[in-house]
Motif scaffolding. Structure first.
Motif, PDB file in Angstrom:
ATOM      1  N   ARG A 244       0.822  -1.228   0.000  1.00 33.14           N
ATOM      2  CA  ARG A 244       0.000   0.000   0.000  1.00 33.14           C
ATOM      3  C   ARG A 244       0.849   1.268   0.000  1.00 33.14           C
ATOM      4  O   ARG A 244       0.516   2.219  -0.732  1.00 33.14           O
ATOM      5  CB  ARG A 244      -0.996  -0.029   1.160  1.00 33.14           C
ATOM      6  CG  ARG A 244      -2.155  -0.942   0.823  1.00 33.14           C
ATOM      7  CD  ARG A 244      -3.204  -1.042   1.903  1.00 33.14           C
ATOM      8  NE  ARG A 244      -4.256  -1.944   1.447  1.00 33.14           N
ATOM      9  CZ  ARG A 244      -4.986  -2.729   2.226  1.00 33.14           C
ATOM     10  NH1 ARG A 244      -4.799  -2.722   3.532  1.00 33.14           N
ATOM     11  NH2 ARG A 244      -5.909  -3.513   1.714  1.00 33.14           N
ATOM     12  N   ALA A 318      -2.950   2.567   5.286  1.00 37.46           N
ATOM     13  CA  ALA A 318      -4.290   2.879   4.762  1.00 37.46           C
ATOM     14  C   ALA A 318      -4.455   4.385   4.562  1.00 37.46           C
ATOM     15  O   ALA A 318      -5.014   4.823   3.546  1.00 37.46           O
ATOM     16  CB  ALA A 318      -5.364   2.336   5.714  1.00 37.46           C
ATOM     17  N   TYR A 319      -3.926   5.192   5.496  1.00 36.92           N
ATOM     18  CA  TYR A 319      -3.963   6.655   5.292  1.00 36.92           C
ATOM     19  C   TYR A 319      -3.292   6.997   3.963  1.00 36.92           C
ATOM     20  O   TYR A 319      -3.793   7.765   3.159  1.00 36.92           O
ATOM     21  CB  TYR A 319      -3.134   7.405   6.344  1.00 36.92           C
ATOM     22  CG  TYR A 319      -3.592   7.473   7.770  1.00 36.92           C
ATOM     23  CD1 TYR A 319      -4.908   7.255   8.151  1.00 36.92           C
ATOM     24  CD2 TYR A 319      -2.662   7.810   8.761  1.00 36.92           C
ATOM     25  CE1 TYR A 319      -5.274   7.355   9.498  1.00 36.92           C
ATOM     26  CE2 TYR A 319      -3.027   7.918  10.101  1.00 36.92           C
ATOM     27  CZ  TYR A 319      -4.329   7.682  10.465  1.00 36.92           C
ATOM     28  OH  TYR A 319      -4.677   7.776  11.789  1.00 36.92           O
ATOM     29  N   LYS A 321      -2.428   5.196   1.325  1.00 36.46           N
ATOM     30  CA  LYS A 321      -3.012   4.670   0.087  1.00 36.46           C
ATOM     31  C   LYS A 321      -4.296   5.434  -0.238  1.00 36.46           C
ATOM     32  O   LYS A 321      -4.507   5.871  -1.372  1.00 36.46           O
ATOM     33  CB  LYS A 321      -3.264   3.164   0.254  1.00 36.46           C
ATOM     34  CG  LYS A 321      -3.453   2.401  -1.039  1.00 36.46           C
ATOM     35  CD  LYS A 321      -4.890   2.367  -1.445  1.00 36.46           C
ATOM     36  CE  LYS A 321      -5.091   1.673  -2.774  1.00 36.46           C
ATOM     37  NZ  LYS A 321      -6.499   1.746  -3.196  1.00 36.46           N
ATOM     38  N   ALA A 322      -5.174   5.593   0.759  1.00 35.23           N
ATOM     39  CA  ALA A 322      -6.460   6.252   0.494  1.00 35.23           C
ATOM     40  C   ALA A 322      -6.274   7.729   0.170  1.00 35.23           C
ATOM     41  O   ALA A 322      -6.882   8.255  -0.764  1.00 35.23           O
ATOM     42  CB  ALA A 322      -7.378   6.098   1.712  1.00 35.23           C
ATOM     43  N   SER A 367     -10.921   2.619  -1.664  1.00 33.05           N
ATOM     44  CA  SER A 367     -10.854   3.747  -0.715  1.00 33.05           C
ATOM     45  C   SER A 367     -11.822   3.531   0.445  1.00 33.05           C
ATOM     46  O   SER A 367     -11.560   3.966   1.567  1.00 33.05           O
ATOM     47  CB  SER A 367     -11.178   5.048  -1.449  1.00 33.05           C
ATOM     48  OG  SER A 367     -10.138   5.321  -2.358  1.00 33.05           O
ATOM     49  N   GLN A 370     -10.122   1.104   2.809  1.00 36.01           N
ATOM     50  CA  GLN A 370      -9.070   1.775   3.615  1.00 36.01           C
ATOM     51  C   GLN A 370      -9.719   2.484   4.801  1.00 36.01           C
ATOM     52  O   GLN A 370      -9.188   2.494   5.912  1.00 36.01           O
ATOM     53  CB  GLN A 370      -8.276   2.788   2.779  1.00 36.01           C
ATOM     54  CG  GLN A 370      -7.595   2.224   1.539  1.00 36.01           C
ATOM     55  CD  GLN A 370      -6.788   0.967   1.797  1.00 36.01           C
ATOM     56  OE1 GLN A 370      -6.062   0.869   2.783  1.00 36.01           O
ATOM     57  NE2 GLN A 370      -6.933  -0.020   0.926  1.00 36.01           N
ATOM     58  N   ARG A 371     -10.880   3.100   4.550  1.00 37.79           N
ATOM     59  CA  ARG A 371     -11.563   3.813   5.652  1.00 37.79           C
ATOM     60  C   ARG A 371     -12.146   2.829   6.667  1.00 37.79           C
ATOM     61  O   ARG A 371     -12.213   3.128   7.864  1.00 37.79           O
ATOM     62  CB  ARG A 371     -12.627   4.750   5.072  1.00 37.79           C
ATOM     63  CG  ARG A 371     -11.973   5.990   4.437  1.00 37.79           C
ATOM     64  CD  ARG A 371     -12.934   6.811   3.604  1.00 37.79           C
ATOM     65  NE  ARG A 371     -12.323   8.058   3.175  1.00 37.79           N
ATOM     66  CZ  ARG A 371     -11.539   8.209   2.101  1.00 37.79           C
ATOM     67  NH1 ARG A 371     -11.274   7.172   1.295  1.00 37.79           N
ATOM     68  NH2 ARG A 371     -10.998   9.375   1.804  1.00 37.79           N
TER      69      ARG A 371
END
Ligand SMILES: Cc1cc2nc3c(=O)[nH]c(=O)nc-3n(C[C@H](O)[C@H](O)[C@H](O)COP(=O)(O)OP(=O)(O)OC[C@H]3O[C@@H](n4cnc5c(N)ncnc54)[C@H](O)[C@@H]3O)c2cc1C
Length: 380
Positions: A244, A318-319, A321-322, A367, A370-371
């Motif tokens: 990611r 995740a932060y 990548k999103a 996305s 990820q959230r």
């Protein structure tokens, strides 16, 4: 201590990748976007220069780059063409399960002999027609019979599948258990019962061929099980921690390219007797691109740094990548806006950038997913 400077090795790496993107990728990007050809000539040159298989450890003949190093390279390559960059980087993605969970024999055969010595290509097969976000919902089965596993099922959206020499495939060894029943196997093209489909016609990233993998009673020797039965889900999650940040870096590269194109055009194009960039409405779109690209890059670097230092990075990956995916979508859309009608034309580069950008909100976990991950980490 915080340090925002690259060290000498990182600077050399960035310069090498930047020059390669400028000289070898950017001039060919339109050709591989429109011709439908696979970018073999670029991949061969990249391989000779050491810009592929970046994560393969030195003991197997690779450069053994850390995740931050991969991110630095991926931003530059994606600046040139994100389809070419994705095609190039798939070997890294498919290597991670072997690096993280494989035994010595698998590493020397597939990482060393195949990838480094013979220049083979690989594919990473997790997604299925009915299971993408729901990773543990895969239906491909692997049934043990004597000293082999019999694999049945199909995969879709597998990057490099139409040309790959080997396939890292996730399958259920215990279909009654959800994530605990998943295992990983290495399959080779040419094995009876294994076949691949044609490249799927898609919106962008045309240079990265994507397709299906079909398995009908494929006999896989037990020595090609990576790790132990049931390790598959854990391995897939560990791969995401490393892939990611790199996907975020590539998105940042495409966004940067869109900003550079927008700046150039905003200075050149005149309306009402002055460059369009002299209008605050246009200038602010560019300011937002610069500001959010910088923020995306910092999130990418932090998430890479954490995993390189053996620290958990699930939330930060995740932060990165999103956020980078949303930044590249907005920046490329605004770059088309800056170009006006010409932005909508395939004759100008920003149209391709916008088509290429969309995938960053979808692959390697959408996305929304990820959230889900971020909120789950915060609320637990
Ligand atoms: C060009 C391309 C290349 C790819 N390359 C690879 C590859 O090399 N290897 C591989 O294994 N896969 C690959 N993929 C697959 C990719 O990772 C999946 O498409 C992605 O994970 C989404 O899965 P899905 O398409 O099944 O969508 P779905 O999971 O069906 O999701 C559909 C929509 O529902 C939303 N959604 C689903 N569940 C939830 C939830 N719980 N909460 C909120 N929203 C939710 C999603 O965000 C999405 O908007 C690739 C895909 C593409 C398009």
């Amino acid at each position: 201590m915080l340090d925002f400077e690259f060290n000498d090795e990182q600077r050399m790496l960035r310069d090498l990748a930047r020059q390669f993107a400028e000289k070898e990728i950017k001039p060919q990007a339109e050709h591989f976007d429109t011709s439908g050809e696979y970018p073999w000539p670029i991949l061969k040159k990249a391989s000779q220069l050491g810009l592929m298989n970046l994560n393969i450890p030195e003991e197997y003949g690779g450069p053994g780059l850390d995740v931050l190093g991969e991110c630095i390279v991926n931003e530059e390559l994606a600046w040139g063409c994100s389809g070419v960059q994705t095609a190039m980087m798939l070997n890294s993605l498919a290597s991670w399960p072997i690096i993280l969970g494989g035994n010595e024999a698998q590493k020397s055969k597939y990482l060393g002999q195949w990838l480094m010595n013979e220049g083979k290509m690989s594919a990473y097969g997790l997604t299925e027609p009915n299971a993408g976000s729901d990773v543990a919902g895969i239906k491909t089965t692997a049934v043990k019979q004597g000293d082999r596993y019999i694999l049945n099922g199909s995969k879709t959206w597998i990057t490099n599948a139409p040309i790959a020499d080997y396939f890292v495939i996730f399958a259920k060894t215990d279909p009654s258990a959800r994530h605990r029943g998943m295992s990983v196997f290495i399959l080779e093209r040419g094995w009876k019962g294994l076949s691949t489909g044609k490249p799927i016609h898609k919106m962008g990233q045309h240079a990265a061929w994507t397709g299906e993998v079909f398995m009908e009673d494929v006999e896989v020797p037990e020595e090609n099980l990576v790790g132990r039965e049931g390790d598959g889900f854990m391995i897939a999650m560990k791969v995401f921690d490393r892939s990611r940040p790199s996907v975020g870096a590539a998105a940042t590269g495409v966004a940067r390219r869109a900003m550079e194109e927008a700046i150039r055009y905003a200075n050149e194009r005149h309306a009402f007797g002055r460059p369009i960039g002299h209008n605050q409405a246009v200038a602010f779109m560019i300011a937002d691109m610069a500001m959010t690209i910088e923020a995306a890059r910092l999130l990418v670097y932090k998430s890479a740094w954490l995993i390189d230092h053996g620290r958990p990075n699930v939330k930060e990956a995740a932060y990165a990548k999103a956020f980078a995916a949303d930044v590249v979508m907005k920046s490329t859309t605004d770059a088309v806006q800056v170009f006006g009608g010409y932005g909508y034309s395939a004759e100008y580069p920003v149209e391709k950038l916008m088509r290429d950008a969309k995938i960053y909100q979808i692959y390697e976990g959408t996305s929304q997913i990820q959230r889900v991950i971020i909120s789950r980490e915060l609320l637990k």
